[in-house]
Design an enzyme around this catalytic site. Structure first.
Site, PDB file in Angstrom:
ATOM      1  N   ASP A 169       0.842  -1.200   0.000  1.00 48.94           N
ATOM      2  CA  ASP A 169       0.000   0.000   0.000  1.00 48.94           C
ATOM      3  C   ASP A 169       0.882   1.256   0.000  1.00 48.94           C
ATOM      4  O   ASP A 169       1.883   1.307   0.716  1.00 48.94           O
ATOM      5  CB  ASP A 169      -0.864  -0.035   1.272  1.00 48.94           C
ATOM      6  N   GLU A 183       1.780  -0.511  -4.904  1.00 49.30           N
ATOM      7  CA  GLU A 183       0.867   0.531  -5.362  1.00 49.30           C
ATOM      8  C   GLU A 183       1.706   1.798  -5.498  1.00 49.30           C
ATOM      9  O   GLU A 183       2.001   2.471  -4.517  1.00 49.30           O
ATOM     10  CB  GLU A 183      -0.264   0.748  -4.357  1.00 49.30           C
TER      11      GLU A 183
HETATM   12  O1  TEU Z   1      -4.615   4.173  -1.308  1.00 46.00           O
HETATM   13  C1  TEU Z   1      -3.535   5.055  -1.369  1.00 46.00           C
HETATM   14  C2  TEU Z   1      -3.620   6.137  -2.356  1.00 46.00           C
HETATM   15  O2  TEU Z   1      -2.698   6.280  -3.125  1.00 46.00           O
HETATM   16  C3  TEU Z   1      -4.709   7.168  -2.285  1.00 46.00           C
HETATM   17  O3  TEU Z   1      -4.432   8.193  -3.188  1.00 46.00           O
HETATM   18  C4  TEU Z   1      -6.005   6.587  -2.597  1.00 46.00           C
HETATM   19  O4  TEU Z   1      -6.175   6.655  -3.961  1.00 46.00           O
HETATM   20  C5  TEU Z   1      -7.095   7.216  -1.794  1.00 46.00           C
HETATM   21  O5  TEU Z   1      -8.099   6.277  -1.748  1.00 46.00           O
HETATM   22  C6  TEU Z   1      -7.580   8.579  -2.197  1.00 46.00           C
HETATM   23  O6  TEU Z   1      -8.844   8.571  -2.789  1.00 46.00           O
HETATM   24  C7  TEU Z   1      -4.460   3.123  -0.418  1.00 46.00           C
HETATM   25  C8  TEU Z   1      -5.675   2.235  -0.356  1.00 46.00           C
HETATM   26  O7  TEU Z   1      -5.886   1.638  -1.601  1.00 46.00           O
HETATM   27  C9  TEU Z   1      -6.848   3.024   0.139  1.00 46.00           C
HETATM   28  O8  TEU Z   1      -8.030   2.261   0.167  1.00 46.00           O
HETATM   29  C10 TEU Z   1      -6.527   3.517   1.523  1.00 46.00           C
HETATM   30  O9  TEU Z   1      -7.538   4.377   1.972  1.00 46.00           O
HETATM   31  C11 TEU Z   1      -5.193   4.261   1.547  1.00 46.00           C
HETATM   32  O10 TEU Z   1      -4.158   3.565   0.896  1.00 46.00           O
HETATM   33  C12 TEU Z   1      -4.736   4.458   2.957  1.00 46.00           C
HETATM   34  O11 TEU Z   1      -4.291   3.253   3.476  1.00 46.00           O
END
Ligand code: TEU
Length: 516
Positions: A192, A258
């Protein structure tokens, strides 16, 4: 490798509490094998106060009782491996939950042994937050702690304090977590916020951004008023993945990051050399809209930087591809067209649960909203629409749960259901299944060679197989030098005609062809 993303809370509920769970996942493995996936990625199932639905972890080495037990995970891994399916778990280590014992200790005093597990700073000289860094979810990335007189850093919610990756003790703790799951048999990690773990040691202000975001969400627009030079994509972050790479190698496990950066050259730095992350996911593909001109350029630019990409059309954070591409059957069709192009590209392809059913976002009335983004800004797009539960079969709650679903099913119909689509020829499921079957036949072969194609078309070959897509709204012809080509797959059989050395391709159609 084709990875299937399972948003655990909304996949399948085995015990009637309205929330998906690990046993629920196990009961659907045969469905996933039928679809043809090689691996499943499970979103967080660890003990959590669920302020961000599991992306706020309280204990990295356990299972939240709402999702099951460690024994359930063991049985899922065993059942998946028996079917040749690999299991990838989410590693959320940019931050913990504020309920994690490390943070509870850390906030007790300035000299607590856990203080440096997190990022604490005094107010800026003139007062207020230490610098101008912003939270993804709106407002400053800093919250003041009355007791100890310092601010803690959180790139997301205040209840998601960022770990201090400059502290070697943090690195050791997380490596122990990785070992724990490897020993339990997992085959990899989805990391993440992989671009975000390390922050500027001098905590410099982010410079103002030249580009403005056109988003309708206040928090997103605010977040893009600055660049993220000092809180994202710091050069040292790849060192962390070099160490993990050595750890996972002994277990033949994979690291999929990610990497939420749109510039393919920057993304390549994380995975290109093979000694850090194995695959980088994102490049903003989950935000792409149906833009005929840009898509061909973006796809090509990315593959010219690296082959170590995990392509995804959707995930649990953005509107589903079918919705972004126009909704209804138009959106679902376009998603399959672009999915066909991505599925044949190196290296991995990620399907988000329900994409194989052609699902658009579910409808969630604001009073039933669960996303913390919505709680803070009711006008935001929010993420609940892409997180509504899977429709498995006609009937009560579409077979997702026997209880009250945690999020509404969102206005599904019988024809959306997995059970209906699995049995029907030319259903979305049937076409995605065919695509994955054909994909297996040629993706291990060779490099991608981009072919020149008229405006609005994308075409490449890998060995003796070509993937050709017509993204425009008109019929197009593609000339090929192989008169005896055979069609291996098309998104819509009725709109493809192979005649001598030319292929006639209907509007918004993709195909895979074997050149003789
Ligand atoms: O998302 C991380 C991220 O890069 C954020 O920009 C994300 O797109 C966010 O949802 C903004 O709309 C990850 C996870 O995929 C997300 O579900 C989590 O909320 C986040 O990390 C925090 O752990």
């Amino acid at each position: 490798m084709c990875v299937y993303e399972i948003y655990v809370p909304s996949f399948s509920d085995s015990n009637g509490d309205g929330l998906g769970d690990i046993i629920g996942v196990r009961t659907k493995l045969d469905y996933l094998v039928d679809l043809g996936v090689d691996a499943i990625w499970l979103t967080p199932f660890y003990p959590s106060p669920m302020r961000d639905h599991g992306y706020d972890v309280r204990d990295y080495c356990n299972v939240d009782e709402r999702f099951g037990t460690l024994a359930d995970i063991d049985s899922l891994i065993e059942a998946a491996h028996r079917r040749g399916v690999r299991v990838i778990v989410d590693l959320v280590v940019n931050h913990t939950s504020s309920d994690h014992p490390w943070f509870e200790e850390s906030r007790l005093s300035l000299n607590n042994p856990y203080r440096d597990y997190y990022v604490w700073r005094y107010a800026a000289p003139g007062g207020g937050p230490p610098n101008n860094w912003l939270s993804h979810f709106g407002g400053p990335a800093w919250t003041f702690d009355q007791e100890t007189g310092q601010y803690w850093l959180h790139l997301f919610l205040p209840e998601q304090p960022d770990l201090n990756w400059n502290n070697p003790a943090v690195a050791d703790e997380i490596e122990a977590v990785i070992q724990f799951w490897l020993q339990r048999g997992v085959d990899g990690f989805r990391v993440d916020v992989a671009h975000g773990l390390v922050k500027d040691q001098l905590f410099r202000d982010n410079p103002p951004s030249e580009k403005r975001s056109a988003s309708s969400d206040i928090a997103v627009r605010e977040f893009h008023t600055t660049t993220h030079e000092f809180d994202h994509d710091r050069p040292e972050v790849v060192e962390i993945y070099r160490r993990w790479n050595v750890l996972v190698a002994r277990f033949d496990a994979v690291l999929i990051g990610e990497v939420n950066i749109p510039d393919p050259a920057k993304v390549a730095r994380y995975s290109k050399s093979g000694d850090g992350l194995h695959l980088a996911m994102s490049l903003g593909t989950v935000e792409w809209e149906w833009n005929v001109h840009d898509l061909a350029i973006l796809l090509r630019a990315a593959t010219q930087q690296t082959r170590s990409l995990a392509w995804a059309l959707s995930n649990h954070d953005r509107p589903r591809s079918a919705t972004r591409f126009g909704g209804g059957s138009t959106g679902a069709r376009r998603a399959l067209v672009l999915g066909t192009v991505m599925a044949g590209l190196p290296e991995a392809f990620v399907i988000y649960q329900g994409e194989e059913l052609g699902l658009p976002d579910g409808e969630v009335p604001i009073e039933l909203a669960r996303d913390p983004i919505w709680r803070r800004d009711p006008t935001a797009t929010g993420r609940d629409g892409s997180r509504t539960p899977m429709p498995w079969s006609p009937g009560q709650h579409f077979g997702f749960t026997s209880g009250t679903p945690w999020l509404p099913l969102g206005g599904r119909s019988d024809s959306d259901c997995a059970s209906i689509q699995v049995a029907a020829r030319h259903s979305w499921f049937d076409r995605w299944r065919n695509l994955l079957m054909v994909r297996r036949q040629f993706t291990s072969a060779t490099e991608v060679e981009w072919m020149s194609a008229p405006f609005g078309m994308v075409a490449y070959s890998r060995g003796c197989v070509s993937v050709i897509a017509n993204l425009t709204a008109e019929e197009r012809t593609m000339v090929i030098d192989h008169p005896d080509s055979t069609l291996l797959f098309s998104t819509d059989r009725s709109s493809v005609h192979i005649a001598d050395s030319a292929i006639l391709i209907g509007p918004e159609t993709a195909l895979i062809v074997k050149l003789q």
